[in-house]
Design an enzyme around this catalytic site. Sequence first.
Site, PDB file in Angstrom:
ATOM      1  N   TRP B 154      -5.779 -10.748  -3.540  1.00 39.30           N
ATOM      2  CA  TRP B 154      -4.538 -10.840  -4.300  1.00 39.30           C
ATOM      3  C   TRP B 154      -4.328  -9.513  -5.014  1.00 39.30           C
ATOM      4  CZ3 TRP B 154      -4.247 -12.816  -9.855  1.00 39.30           C
ATOM      5  CH2 TRP B 154      -2.914 -13.044 -10.240  1.00 39.30           C
ATOM      6  N   ASP B 235     -12.654 -17.203  -8.043  1.00 43.04           N
ATOM      7  CA  ASP B 235     -11.267 -17.418  -8.432  1.00 43.04           C
ATOM      8  C   ASP B 235     -10.784 -18.623  -7.623  1.00 43.04           C
ATOM      9  OD1 ASP B 235      -8.230 -15.323  -8.530  1.00 43.04           O
ATOM     10  OD2 ASP B 235      -8.619 -17.397  -9.111  1.00 43.04           O
ATOM     11  N   LYS B 271      -0.457 -23.990  -9.036  1.00 44.17           N
ATOM     12  CA  LYS B 271      -0.055 -24.570  -7.767  1.00 44.17           C
ATOM     13  C   LYS B 271      -0.387 -26.044  -7.650  1.00 44.17           C
ATOM     14  CE  LYS B 271      -0.250 -20.055  -6.794  1.00 44.17           C
ATOM     15  NZ  LYS B 271      -0.534 -19.048  -7.832  1.00 44.17           N
TER      16      LYS B 271
END
Lengths: 420, 424
Positions: B154, B235, B271
Amino acid sequence: MASHDDISASPTAASDSVFAQLVRAPEDPILGVTVAYNKDPSPVKVNLGVGAYRTEEGKPLVLNVVRRVEQQLVNDVSRNKEYIPIVGLADFNKLSAKLIFGADSPAIQENRVTTVQGLSGTGSLRVGGEFLAKHYHQRTIYLPTPTWGNHPKVFTLAGLSVKTYRYYAPATRGLDFEGLMEDLSSAPSGSIVLLHACAHNPTGVDPTLEQWEQIRQLIRSKALLPFFDSAYQAGFASGSLDADAQPVRLFVADGGELLVAQSYAKNMGLYGERVGALSIVCKSADVASRVESQLKLVIRPMYSSPPIHGASIVAAILKDGDLYNEWTIELKAMADRIISMRQQLFEALLSRGTPGDWSHIIKQIGMFTFTGLNTEQVSFMTNEYHIYMTSDGRISMAGLSSKTVPHLADAIHAAVTRGV
Amino acid sequence: MPIPNSLTAPILRRSTVAGVRSISSWFRSIEPAPKDPILGVTEAFLADQSPNKVNVGVGAYRDDNGKPVVLECVREAERRIAGNDFMEYLPIGGSIKMVEESLKLAYGDNSEFIKDKRIAAVQALSGTGACRLFAAFQQRFHPNTQIYIPVPTWANHHNIWRDAGVPMKTFRYYYPESRGLDFAGLMDDIKNAPDGSFFLLHACAHNPTGVDPTEEQWREISSQIKAKGHFPFFDMAYQGFASGDPERDAKAIRIFLDDGHLIGLAQSYAKNMGLYGQRAGCLSLLCEDEKQAVAVKSQLQLIARPMYSNPPLHGALIVSTVLGDPELKKLWLKEVKVMADRIIGMRTTLRENLEKRGSPLSWQHITNQIGMFCYSGLTPEQVDRMTSEFHIYMTRNGRISMAGLNTGNVGYVADAIHEVTKSS
């Protein structure tokens, strides 16, 4: 490129923690007061630590306008929870700028202001500090003595180095104006200066408007960069939101640049929702636009984008004439109660014949009173009377009620007369 | 005391100081910053007038009508919370209840580590905030270390550790030729890193590639990391969202825990609970014992206080209401599965569409990959064509957000991909 030798080895056994050498950090000096208060089982305990408003019944207060707006938001099924832009809600930002600078501010009309939503006052200060550390040619910020306990850490971790200027004169319990002017005069050109916009925390001592004008002239003549912390624009002292913003507007009116961090924690009672804004007033719209783009680069690696909930509430209130008016009425009620607490405490000490001049209680401005009590006296009051306050002698007037004023007055009286 | 109005007007009128207006801006030399590569895609999409435009840029879930979704369990939680009397500051470490529920979700309801109070944990500003807290913590207590990040990762990971002052190194991860995992390269890089290095791992649904190690590969990775005494930082932004089953998506973490690692973990509810704008997340560090956990948590708080003082309340209340109520939690699990299933369905459909058009390339990776994103293999030039010719918006690394696909546009997108790749 760092050589292999530069990389500190950690124990190779997976069961040894890489953080084994850590020691337990002390509680935050301000927020830790509430922690200690919560642990105390005494029925007469009073929390005068953190600056959070309480009703006469000692309860936290959710403003009616906030309740109404929250209900509207919940019932509005068209609302979603998507990411808001990195800089936050656009209307919130515009309305926040209008609140502090005035709707007719030339800086706003000329598009010279860039405003980003921040995590209340703390987060707005931190983003401003990191931005300056990255992009401004001077890395030193001058803080008043004393100042909010968290200021030095915010700016140090942002990458600035912290110096101080004289502010409070213990002897008069007022402003050390000569000391302030001297210290700012000797600051290197271009240094950043942190100014409390109104209701100085912790002292409650503010410059007069004439003094502000002299401060402004000095700052501009030395090309110092003003950074305002506005956490109490609430009309608590002056009776109006606009009057509370006068010092900031004075500086904007001369066409110069400045930063201002706003918080809605106190004036909207939105403490836990972390709602605030950072505005940077620039010389030109072009500069403001570039500054905004760089602010995004500070925010994105810190938390990506700010939380939507609190800002939505604030925007709804600020943009609706009726809600705005209701808000000012609720603010006045809060201000009146605080002023009443000041009066009651002052009279209670007078009637006990407590030695000393306590008029500063009714002269100081905003949420806090800087009592002048020392750390030993404060400890005594905590241990013997279960009064919780910060060790610098600051008390939050908003935490008092008619019922608890006598107990506090007793405690102060005892602390002062026991010869500590 | 109130300031008399008579004082303000004259002062404002004569407030020009000679020289102020002639001083040029302190910020005149500031360069305009480049647009954020990910969020900039949505900005460009919004500006596009074409009726055919498709946004497969940012990773935010959309339903089959292309609309954002607020989960029912979240709406119900909000109804219960509204009218709540409490808007006070949370503790610096955030909502205790929210943190407790987050730990149960990640470490297991009956985790011995939770029972033994060995986990130092604080509420954080979603995944970004959790990573940033950890990066700052790493910098403070291990200032001579670096963070190993996978290639690719990311984009914001770079920014986070850079702004925290921690240098970065990389380890091999994605294998373009197979559009899968470069397992040999990954293991090699773990072996060759100096003992005690810090590694950033995506727990599931790797962003941006969608390529995850298999369970067996995770076990080997865990072994190798253990042998080198590395620190594994996970993560986890997609727990529940990848396979539809939060327990399954936490498998890598559980493997590491069983193997005896003292992990670090960033969790996000953006999310999997659709709480994007609420910024709700959690940072946790597994310690040797309770005493150490207390010390570590207190140090994390010292980092949080000068950054934002304490985390936002609303999102935390939603999370703890949903996860703390068995009925709401059941509803949430159902809704998460619906989201995950829709995405898995879109993967299948997209792949079938491309194969039907007789594409010369292999599109197996679309269904092999997992989670929100598909690393399509499109080159930046092909991506540019997707945008300029077809008004399809995605990041230039070829990453497609599967949530942006629906039965209405998947055919169109397949056509476009075929068009720009058929001569490859």
